[in-house]
Scaffold this motif. Structure first.
Motif, short mmCIF file in Angstrom:
data_model
loop_
_atom_site.label_atom_id
_atom_site.label_comp_id
_atom_site.label_asym_id
_atom_site.label_seq_id
_atom_site.Cartn_x
_atom_site.Cartn_y
_atom_site.Cartn_z
N ALA A 119 3.07 -35.13 5.03
CA ALA A 119 2.47 -36.60 4.52
C ALA A 119 2.77 -36.89 3.09
O ALA A 119 3.22 -37.69 2.86
CB ALA A 119 1.24 -36.68 4.89
N ASP A 120 2.72 -35.72 2.50
CA ASP A 120 2.95 -35.84 1.08
C ASP A 120 4.35 -36.33 0.75
O ASP A 120 4.80 -36.89 -0.21
CB ASP A 120 2.60 -34.38 0.27
N LYS A 122 6.44 -37.52 2.57
CA LYS A 122 6.76 -39.07 3.18
C LYS A 122 6.38 -39.93 2.11
O LYS A 122 6.91 -40.91 2.05
CB LYS A 122 6.03 -39.22 4.59
N SER A 123 5.18 -39.81 1.56
CA SER A 123 4.36 -40.77 0.78
C SER A 123 4.95 -40.55 -0.76
O SER A 123 4.89 -41.58 -1.35
CB SER A 123 3.13 -40.51 0.82
N ARG A 124 5.31 -39.50 -1.26
CA ARG A 124 5.65 -39.37 -2.79
C ARG A 124 6.98 -39.50 -2.97
O ARG A 124 7.45 -39.76 -4.19
CB ARG A 124 5.20 -38.02 -3.18
N HIS A 127 12.86 -41.93 0.91
CA HIS A 127 13.29 -41.57 1.93
C HIS A 127 15.02 -42.04 2.02
O HIS A 127 15.33 -43.02 1.53
CB HIS A 127 12.77 -42.05 3.38
#
Lengths: 411, 132
Positions: A119-120, A122-124, A127
């Protein structure tokens, strides 16, 4: 060829082997038992063993799983997950929880040790999606003589799927890369075949310059879906154009090293070739081996499947893919007279750097008879595929000789 | 003079080797018919008095396919055993080792090849009806 040589027969047999070893006794006449007599638990379908994989893939090895894709099943421009080859060195992890999976960045040349959940990641980080060619360093090993030991890959240990994730360089830079960084080395969650938990099945990597390229990814998705278990779910490296063993699966950590990474299968003769040309069968001292980097130029014929009989026409459209490691392919030609003459094919540009390129052409056969269609690619440095088997090497890597199919014209 | 002796020494080895390979090829034709009955149904390995010994020592860690798909000389099989002992936790085979090597040499030795590309083999012919 007997029943045990086809895939389903083999799987049935290996399921039976597993069951007998579970029961702890040999079922001596197992193969004579009528199907109804087999215990219910033995009714294992291939899908349970290789979930999501095409039934016509060829199993070279089931412990560890090494499974190749016949050339005609690689006809898609983007390799679907079910047709992606498998090259495992150990056993895949058994219990995977995507939500608490972590990736650690550490090493002598990391400014700090950092840990990220998926999740880190993907969010930080931003992409990116790239289509990347992954080919096993031993693809084509079956062609060498004297035979080289290892999985006897023919042509099908290659794929070009669309991978999505974050750039490896963005994550490495987030932890901080010291000036003296030389290499990266990965560790995965796969376990050693011997069951010895102190042993690592494989831990390879690439020079820092390759790691910092735009297309080097930490990926969680193949073709917009989760990565198949056998191809590295839930997280893996994807390093296009280099031996696929550098693209660590079930990725748990990446070390930024101040030396050439010395993990399992980086040293000795693994994924290495002699520094100089050697005679077939020659003994080569270990210190004379060098690490394989960019893969050589290569092509395959994916349509039609070998063995096509033409009736009522002399024309045949053939097509396939070509790739050239870190380089681009500049030309693909086909020959129907064993290299005496060559016909230049239409060749498309890659969809992005390090993606394979599609080629096609129409052949007009001069008369009825037996033909072989040989395909030959040339890279942007003007280097072509050899028609014969290239330089022998002790471990049987880098056979990029021309692929060919058999065709009969009966019009 | 010495050179000449060496030459005849190698010539005689060559002649013997040629004869041996002719004999073994003939034997292969007579008794080497590979049928399903000559293979162990569990492992795909060749049936032989030493089969169980081979299975006990070789397929605890890895698939029997790693044997059946490879072709090596006795010396190279031995090197592979040493490598597995050094790197992969294989135990000392003790008195079984020569028997295991006999078995591997007998059934999984390199086949001769005449050219640098073999003829295409086992082509599955089919009629290509409608082209893509």
């Amino acid at each position: 060829m007997g029943d045990i040589w086809n895939r389903r027969g083999f799987l049935k047999k290996s399921a039976l082997t597993t069951i007998t070893s579970l029961i702890g006794a040999e079922i001596v006449f197992a193969r004579h038992l009528p199907k109804k007599v087999l215990p219910v638990m033995m009714e294992v379908s291939p899908d349970d063993l290789l979930p999501g994989k095409h039934p016509d893939l060829v199993i070279l090895n089931n412990k560890p799983w090494n499974v190749e894709t016949p050339a005609h099943l690689l006809n898609d421009s983007v390799t679907p997950a079910d047709k992606m080859f498998i090259r495992n060195n150990g056993n895949p992890p058994e219990e995977i929880n995507m939500s608490n999976w972590t990736l650690k960045i550490d090493g002598e040349s990391a400014l700090q040790t950092k840990e990220y959940t998926i999740a880190d990641l993907k969010s930080r980080f931003k992409h990116y999606s790239y289509q990347l060619t992954l080919e096993c360093g031993g693809n084509g090993r079956a062609g060498f003589y004297p035979p080289a030991s290892g999985n006897q890959w023919t042509e099908g240990a290659v794929s070009c799927g669309k991978w999505t994730g974050v750039r490896l360089k963005d994550v490495l830079n987030d932890a901080g890369v010291k000036q003296d960084a030389v290499y990266i080395g990965y560790k995965g969650a796969d376990t050693h075949l011997s069951g010895d938990i102190s042993k690592v099945p494989i831990s390879r990597g690439v020079p820092i310059s390759k790691a910092l390229e735009d297309e080097s990814l930490i990926a969680w998705s193949l073709n917009d879906e989760d990565i198949p278990l056998m191809n590295g779910f839930p997280l893996r490296l994807v390093i296009g154009g280099w031996p696929a063993s550098t693209s660590g699966k079930w990725l748990r950590s990446i070390s930024i090293r101040n030396v050439v990474h010395d993990g399992e299968k980086m040293t000795g003769t693994s994924y290495r070739v002699p520094k100089y040309p050697v005679q077939p069968g020659q003994k080569v001292p270990e210190e004379d081996f060098m690490i394989i980097e960019s893969m050589p130029v290569k092509s395959i014929v994916t349509y039609p499947k070998s063995g096509a009989i033409l009736k009522g026409t002399n024309k045949l459209k053939v097509n396939g893919h070509a790739w050239a490691g870190d380089l681009e392919v500049s030309k693909v030609q086909v020959s129907i007279d064993f290299g005496a003459t060559w016909l230049e094919c239409e060749l498309k540009s890659p969809v992005n750097r390090l993606a394979w390129q599609h080629w096609s052409c129409t052949i007009d056969f001069p008369q009825s008879g037996y033909y072989e269609v040989w395909a030959k690619a040339t890279d942007s440095n003007g280097v072509s595929q050899p028609m014969v088997i290239p330089g022998w090497n002790p471990k049987g890597y880098l056979n990029n000789s021309c692929h060919r199919i058999a065709v009969k014209v009966e019009s | 003079m010495r050179l000449r002796i060496v030459f005849f020494y190698f010539l005689s080895i060559y002649v013997i080797a040629c004869k041996t390979s002719q004999i073994s090829e003939k034997n292969e034709e007579v008794e080497g018919q590979l049928t399903e009955n000559s293979l162990d149904p569990d492992s795909g390995l060749r049936i032989d008095p030493n089969l169980m010994l081979v299975k006990a020592n070789c397929t605890a860690c890895h698939s029997s396919k790693l044997i059946t798909m490879n072709r090596m000389s006795r010396e190279r099989w031995k090197e592979t055993i040493r490598w597995m002992q050094e790197k992969q936790n294989l135990w000392d085979l003790g008195e079984s080792e020569p028997l295991v090597l006999d078995y591997l040499e007998k059934y999984y030795a390199p086949e001769s090849q005449a050219t640098r590309r073999k003829n295409l083999e086992a082509i599955e012919w089919y009629e290509l009806k409608k082209q893509e």
